[in-house]
Design a protein around this motif. Structure first.
Motif, PDB file in Angstrom:
ATOM      1  N   PRO A   1     -19.752   0.439 -17.931  1.00 54.00           N
ATOM      2  CA  PRO A   1     -19.567  -0.231 -19.222  1.00 54.00           C
ATOM      3  C   PRO A   1     -18.192  -0.023 -19.851  1.00 54.00           C
ATOM      4  CG  PRO A   1     -21.740   0.736 -19.106  1.00 54.00           C
ATOM      5  CD  PRO A   1     -20.989   1.219 -17.900  1.00 54.00           C
ATOM      6  N   ASN A   2     -17.585   1.122 -19.608  1.00 51.61           N
ATOM      7  CA  ASN A   2     -16.256   1.402 -20.167  1.00 51.61           C
ATOM      8  C   ASN A   2     -15.161   1.373 -19.113  1.00 51.61           C
ATOM      9  OD1 ASN A   2     -17.124   1.828 -22.910  1.00 51.61           O
ATOM     10  ND2 ASN A   2     -18.098   3.682 -22.154  1.00 51.61           N
ATOM     11  N   GLY A   3     -15.464   0.815 -17.936  1.00 54.13           N
ATOM     12  CA  GLY A   3     -14.492   0.693 -16.861  1.00 54.13           C
ATOM     13  C   GLY A   3     -14.250   2.027 -16.189  1.00 54.13           C
ATOM     14  N   PRO A   4     -13.422   2.024 -15.192  1.00 54.24           N
ATOM     15  CA  PRO A   4     -12.886   0.872 -14.468  1.00 54.24           C
ATOM     16  C   PRO A   4     -13.852   0.416 -13.375  1.00 54.24           C
ATOM     17  CG  PRO A   4     -11.951   2.868 -13.552  1.00 54.24           C
ATOM     18  CD  PRO A   4     -12.871   3.294 -14.696  1.00 54.24           C
ATOM     19  N   ALA A   5     -13.474  -0.623 -12.653  1.00 55.53           N
ATOM     20  CA  ALA A   5     -14.314  -1.165 -11.577  1.00 55.53           C
ATOM     21  C   ALA A   5     -13.992  -0.482 -10.254  1.00 55.53           C
ATOM     22  CB  ALA A   5     -14.119  -2.670 -11.458  1.00 55.53           C
ATOM     23  N   THR A   6     -13.763   0.815 -10.317  1.00 54.38           N
ATOM     24  CA  THR A   6     -13.520   1.598  -9.104  1.00 54.38           C
ATOM     25  C   THR A   6     -14.581   2.686  -9.020  1.00 54.38           C
ATOM     26  OG1 THR A   6     -11.971   3.018 -10.303  1.00 54.38           O
ATOM     27  CG2 THR A   6     -11.029   1.177  -9.058  1.00 54.38           C
TER      28      THR A   6
ATOM     29  N   PRO B   1     -22.005  -2.900   1.018  1.00 55.66           N
ATOM     30  CA  PRO B   1     -21.052  -2.883  -0.097  1.00 55.66           C
ATOM     31  C   PRO B   1     -21.713  -2.467  -1.406  1.00 55.66           C
ATOM     32  CG  PRO B   1     -20.805  -4.884   1.179  1.00 55.66           C
ATOM     33  CD  PRO B   1     -22.055  -4.206   1.657  1.00 55.66           C
ATOM     34  N   TYR B   2     -20.939  -1.774  -2.218  1.00 57.21           N
ATOM     35  CA  TYR B   2     -21.338  -1.398  -3.568  1.00 57.21           C
ATOM     36  C   TYR B   2     -20.450  -2.182  -4.525  1.00 57.21           C
ATOM     37  CZ  TYR B   2     -24.129   2.521  -1.852  1.00 57.21           C
ATOM     38  OH  TYR B   2     -25.095   3.287  -1.232  1.00 57.21           O
ATOM     39  N   LEU B   3     -21.068  -2.997  -5.379  1.00 58.30           N
ATOM     40  CA  LEU B   3     -20.327  -3.766  -6.370  1.00 58.30           C
ATOM     41  C   LEU B   3     -20.308  -2.994  -7.683  1.00 58.30           C
ATOM     42  CD1 LEU B   3     -21.335  -5.897  -4.252  1.00 58.30           C
ATOM     43  CD2 LEU B   3     -21.206  -7.533  -6.098  1.00 58.30           C
ATOM     44  N   ILE B   4     -19.167  -3.014  -8.343  1.00 58.03           N
ATOM     45  CA  ILE B   4     -19.029  -2.352  -9.634  1.00 58.03           C
ATOM     46  C   ILE B   4     -18.517  -3.369 -10.637  1.00 58.03           C
ATOM     47  CG2 ILE B   4     -17.954  -0.487 -10.936  1.00 58.03           C
ATOM     48  CD1 ILE B   4     -17.676   1.025  -8.252  1.00 58.03           C
ATOM     49  N   ALA B   5     -19.290  -3.532 -11.713  1.00 53.40           N
ATOM     50  CA  ALA B   5     -18.924  -4.450 -12.789  1.00 53.40           C
ATOM     51  C   ALA B   5     -18.314  -3.653 -13.934  1.00 53.40           C
ATOM     52  CB  ALA B   5     -20.155  -5.208 -13.276  1.00 53.40           C
ATOM     53  N   ASP B   6     -17.059  -3.925 -14.230  1.00 56.91           N
ATOM     54  CA  ASP B   6     -16.341  -3.285 -15.333  1.00 56.91           C
ATOM     55  C   ASP B   6     -16.494  -4.160 -16.563  1.00 56.91           C
ATOM     56  OD1 ASP B   6     -14.471  -2.428 -17.214  1.00 56.91           O
ATOM     57  OD2 ASP B   6     -12.764  -2.534 -15.853  1.00 56.91           O
ATOM     58  N   LEU B   7     -17.384  -3.765 -17.483  1.00 59.15           N
ATOM     59  CA  LEU B   7     -17.640  -4.575 -18.668  1.00 59.15           C
ATOM     60  C   LEU B   7     -16.422  -4.649 -19.582  1.00 59.15           C
ATOM     61  CD1 LEU B   7     -21.292  -3.575 -19.513  1.00 59.15           C
ATOM     62  CD2 LEU B   7     -20.467  -5.826 -18.899  1.00 59.15           C
ATOM     63  N   ARG B   8     -15.698  -3.570 -19.705  1.00 57.70           N
ATOM     64  CA  ARG B   8     -14.537  -3.558 -20.596  1.00 57.70           C
ATOM     65  C   ARG B   8     -13.422  -4.457 -20.065  1.00 57.70           C
ATOM     66  NH1 ARG B   8     -12.377   1.934 -22.855  1.00 57.70           N
ATOM     67  NH2 ARG B   8     -14.185   1.573 -24.157  1.00 57.70           N
ATOM     68  N   GLY B   9     -13.125  -4.339 -18.781  1.00 52.07           N
ATOM     69  CA  GLY B   9     -12.024  -5.106 -18.195  1.00 52.07           C
ATOM     70  C   GLY B   9     -12.426  -6.456 -17.636  1.00 52.07           C
ATOM     71  N   GLY B  10     -13.728  -6.683 -17.450  1.00 56.46           N
ATOM     72  CA  GLY B  10     -14.204  -7.963 -16.957  1.00 56.46           C
ATOM     73  C   GLY B  10     -14.020  -8.195 -15.475  1.00 56.46           C
TER      74      GLY B  10
END
Length: 136
Positions: free
Chosen positions: A88-93, A107-116
């Motif tokens: 929710p607060n990033g990053p997408a790493t 694969p593992y997907l990561i959604a960075d809500l702050r950075g989109g």
């Protein structure tokens, strides 16, 4: 090892909706689909409850719900092609915890809500390898 994951826009939108709905906690879910010679193709999204003791900072998929999702995939002729969660607060790493706890060779997907941003990684042996995430 797959080098690309193809995610239809409708599933990407559902993933983002799940991440926003669960915020400020991290969301978690599974993605069912098929493997082809040119990569993995997603066909269904399975949102899962996050039962981590501190869901704002970590995720832990409810094992019973994950098992039901895997059985549903099998019944639909699909296999597990990816897992996803949000930061929710990033990053997408991937965090150190993400890489240490990765139990599946998908694969593992990561959604960075702050950075989109939405990124996909393979997490073999405690290290992160970014792969191509294509949306259609």
């Amino acid at each position: 090892m797959p080098t690309a994951l193809h995610l239809p826009r409708v599933l990407e939108n559902a993933l983002w909706a799940h991440a926003r709905r669960d915020a400020p906690a991290e969301c978690v879910g599974a993605i069912g689909g098929h493997e082809r010679p040119d990569g993995l193709y997603a066909h269904a999204l399975y949102p899962l409850p996050n039962i981590a003791p501190d869901p704002v900072r970590h995720y832990l998929a409810d094992p019973g719900h994950l098992l039901r999702a895997l059985r549903a995939m099998q019944a639909e002729g699909l296999s597990l092609v990816a897992l996803y969660h949000s930061h929710p607060n990033g990053p997408a790493t991937p965090s150190r915890t993400d890489t240490q706890l990765a139990a599946y060779s998908v694969p593992y997907l990561i959604a960075d809500l702050r950075g989109g941003s939405l990124l996909a990684y393979l997490l073999p042996d405690g290290r992160a390898v970014e792969i191509v995430l294509g949306t259609t």
